[in-house]
Design an enzyme around this catalytic site. Structure first.
Site, PDB file in Angstrom:
ATOM      1  N   GLN A 146      -2.149  -1.305   6.385  1.00 39.58           N
ATOM      2  CA  GLN A 146      -2.925  -2.426   5.863  1.00 39.58           C
ATOM      3  C   GLN A 146      -4.258  -2.467   6.212  1.00 39.58           C
ATOM      4  O   GLN A 146      -4.460  -2.644   7.630  1.00 39.58           O
ATOM      5  CB  GLN A 146      -2.142  -3.802   5.874  1.00 39.58           C
ATOM      6  CG  GLN A 146      -0.697  -3.995   5.219  1.00 39.58           C
ATOM      7  CD  GLN A 146      -0.828  -3.745   3.551  1.00 39.58           C
ATOM      8  OE1 GLN A 146      -1.836  -4.172   2.999  1.00 39.58           O
ATOM      9  NE2 GLN A 146       0.418  -3.709   3.242  1.00 39.58           N
TER      10      GLN A 146
ATOM     11  N   TYR B 235       9.783   1.317  -0.589  1.00 42.08           N
ATOM     12  CA  TYR B 235       8.332   1.682  -0.135  1.00 42.08           C
ATOM     13  C   TYR B 235       8.487   0.667   1.156  1.00 42.08           C
ATOM     14  O   TYR B 235       7.121  -0.037   1.347  1.00 42.08           O
ATOM     15  CB  TYR B 235       7.348   0.901  -1.070  1.00 42.08           C
ATOM     16  CG  TYR B 235       7.805   1.550  -2.588  1.00 42.08           C
ATOM     17  CD1 TYR B 235       7.565   2.625  -3.299  1.00 42.08           C
ATOM     18  CD2 TYR B 235       8.286   0.325  -3.394  1.00 42.08           C
ATOM     19  CE1 TYR B 235       7.662   2.876  -4.602  1.00 42.08           C
ATOM     20  CE2 TYR B 235       8.453   0.491  -4.546  1.00 42.08           C
ATOM     21  CZ  TYR B 235       8.189   1.770  -5.046  1.00 42.08           C
ATOM     22  OH  TYR B 235       8.578   2.029  -6.760  1.00 42.08           O
TER      23      TYR B 235
ATOM     24  N   GLU C   3      11.857   4.909   2.333  1.00 41.89           N
ATOM     25  CA  GLU C   3      10.460   5.102   2.511  1.00 41.89           C
ATOM     26  C   GLU C   3      10.518   6.732   2.440  1.00 41.89           C
ATOM     27  O   GLU C   3      11.418   7.430   3.141  1.00 41.89           O
ATOM     28  CB  GLU C   3       9.829   4.780   3.756  1.00 41.89           C
ATOM     29  CG  GLU C   3       8.488   5.311   4.068  1.00 41.89           C
ATOM     30  CD  GLU C   3       7.490   5.098   3.073  1.00 41.89           C
ATOM     31  OE1 GLU C   3       6.813   6.198   2.826  1.00 41.89           O
ATOM     32  OE2 GLU C   3       7.278   4.197   2.671  1.00 41.89           O
TER      33      GLU C   3
ATOM     34  N   ASP D 125       7.011  -3.176  -2.499  1.00 43.73           N
ATOM     35  CA  ASP D 125       5.602  -3.347  -2.311  1.00 43.73           C
ATOM     36  C   ASP D 125       5.010  -1.996  -2.829  1.00 43.73           C
ATOM     37  O   ASP D 125       4.760  -0.973  -1.964  1.00 43.73           O
ATOM     38  CB  ASP D 125       5.145  -3.557  -0.805  1.00 43.73           C
ATOM     39  CG  ASP D 125       3.749  -3.373  -0.440  1.00 43.73           C
ATOM     40  OD1 ASP D 125       2.901  -3.632  -1.521  1.00 43.73           O
ATOM     41  OD2 ASP D 125       3.210  -3.307   0.694  1.00 43.73           O
TER      42      ASP D 125
ATOM     43  N   CYS E  59      -0.667  -4.251  -5.168  1.00 44.68           N
ATOM     44  CA  CYS E  59      -1.968  -3.926  -4.589  1.00 44.68           C
ATOM     45  C   CYS E  59      -2.785  -3.914  -6.162  1.00 44.68           C
ATOM     46  O   CYS E  59      -3.705  -3.727  -6.106  1.00 44.68           O
ATOM     47  CB  CYS E  59      -2.184  -2.707  -3.910  1.00 44.68           C
ATOM     48  SG  CYS E  59      -1.390  -1.361  -4.699  1.00 44.68           S
TER      49      CYS E  59
ATOM     50  N   GLU F   7      -5.055  -8.564  -4.392  1.00 50.43           N
ATOM     51  CA  GLU F   7      -3.620  -8.264  -4.176  1.00 50.43           C
ATOM     52  C   GLU F   7      -3.065  -9.416  -4.509  1.00 50.43           C
ATOM     53  O   GLU F   7      -3.530 -10.582  -4.226  1.00 50.43           O
ATOM     54  CB  GLU F   7      -3.416  -7.811  -2.576  1.00 50.43           C
ATOM     55  CG  GLU F   7      -4.195  -6.387  -2.376  1.00 50.43           C
ATOM     56  CD  GLU F   7      -3.519  -5.367  -1.574  1.00 50.43           C
ATOM     57  OE1 GLU F   7      -2.370  -5.748  -1.130  1.00 50.43           O
ATOM     58  OE2 GLU F   7      -4.058  -4.546  -1.239  1.00 50.43           O
TER      59      GLU F   7
END
Length: 365
Positions: A188, A217, A238, A297, A322, A356
């Protein structure tokens, strides 16, 4: 007003934030009647990472960025006010070293910075030439002098001097968490807003009946680990090997014992969930979980159609986005089964149009 990238305009910030909040409210008006919860950013030095082209003009070298409308003309970057104070400090010192040492300067193409709130820093220098022990010999003392991790890259080369990561400490949900961030893995960019985002997600999770969590994710576990305190068990997926390696390290150093990381894409997991087939998904005891919530996410494209059908099967969907446009499309696709109950704005990128958002969707009935 200067056209140079990375400038800050604190006197304009609140008006920009209010406009972003109003835009988000209007976009979701068909599904949401309240005002979004708004999480502001610091107005300067909020970006923990940055990358610059290294531009050479005769004997002089400088950091540069480019205006997309004029991509051939470099814009000199003597500083980067949106970047962390550590990035700005290192820009000046690194340029001094590059000018003083031809081995560092020769065919240097790009510089990338990754920093933390505590001042830890990793710098990657990218070259259009092969690097060797001679480069190591001048780069290693530089790394020691600047107290940074330093990596040299060129085509098919990656020379790591001492380390390839930084360790970030974030205060989330009333506790300090340590996160290893490895070069070239997703992090981030705005650490203070990241703290807000994860704390907001944990606050929403604390309102849910306790059960098991599925996360898609998961990256290096920035959300995963704090959220794990609100669930009995967590299965997080992931696809990136580097991120999975970081997540496993972060689980260990933070003393978490109820999280399992599955290395697979959200699309592969969705297909395996639907068909019950696929080697990777069979490695996990899905029938043994009592999933109550799914956390996602996703990248800017949002959830694909198969993943939308997967999350539809959960009582609650906790969603960080996002790209509010694709979030809106996903919310619309789920309207027949789920109701939007919470909406939040997180201003990761002040002075830009980027927004976001966070959302909670609860199964109807």
């Amino acid at each position: 007003m200067s056209d140079r990238p990375g400038q800050v305009y604190p006197d304009q910030y609140q008006a920009q934030l209010t406009a972003k909040s109003a835009q988000l409210r209007d976009e979701f008006a068909p599904f949401w009647t309240g005002e979004p919860e708004v999480h502001a950013s610091p107005t300067a030095h909020f970006r923990m990472r940055a990358e610059f082209r290294v531009w050479h003009q005769g004997e002089r070298t400088f950091f540069a960025m480019f205006d997309p409308a004029n991509p051939r003309e470099p814009i000199e970057m003597p500083d980067f006010p949106v970047g962390s104070e550590r990035i700005n400090e290192l820009m000046e010192k690194l340029l001094e070293a590059i000018h003083a040492e031809p081995e560092l300067r020769y065919r240097l193409f790009q510089a990338e910075f990754l920093t933390t709130l505590s001042g830890d820093a990793l710098v990657t220098l990218i070259y259009h030439r092969k690097l060797d022990e001679q480069w190591d010999a001048v780069a290693r003392p530089l790394a020691a002098r600047l107290h940074i991790g330093l990596i040299g890259r060129s085509r098919k080369q990656r020379r790591v001097l001492t380390r390839d990561h930084v360790d970030e400490a974030l205060t989330i949900d009333g506790r300090q968490w340590t996160f290893r961030q490895i070069e070239n893995s997703f992090t981030q960019p705005n650490a203070r807003v990241c703290e807000h985002m994860v704390t907001w997600a944990c606050a929403r999770a604390a309102e849910f009946p306790r059960g098991d969590l599925l996360e898609l994710y998961c990256g290096l576990g920035t959300f995963t680990l704090p959220l794990s305190r609100h669930f009995n068990r967590v299965l997080a997926t992931e696809i990136s090997k580097v991120s999975v390696r970081a997540a496993q390290h972060n689980i260990e150093v933070n003393g978490i014992d109820n999280v399992v990381i599955g290395r697979m894409s959200a699309e592969d997991f969705s297909q395996g969930w639907r068909t019950g087939e696929g080697r990777r998904i069979l490695d996990y005891d899905l029938p043994g979980y009592r999933f109550s919530t799914v956390f996602v996410d996703p990248p800017r494209a949002g959830l694909d159609a198969d993943t939308v059908e997967l999350v539809r099967q959960f009582e609650r969907i906790l969603y960080i986005s996002c790209n509010p446009e694709t979030l809106r499309a996903n919310v619309e696709a789920l309207q027949d089964t789920h109701e939007l109950t919470h909406l939040a704005l997180f201003d990761q990128f002040p002075y830009t149009h980027h927004r976001e958002a966070g959302a909670v969707l609860q199964r109807r009935g």
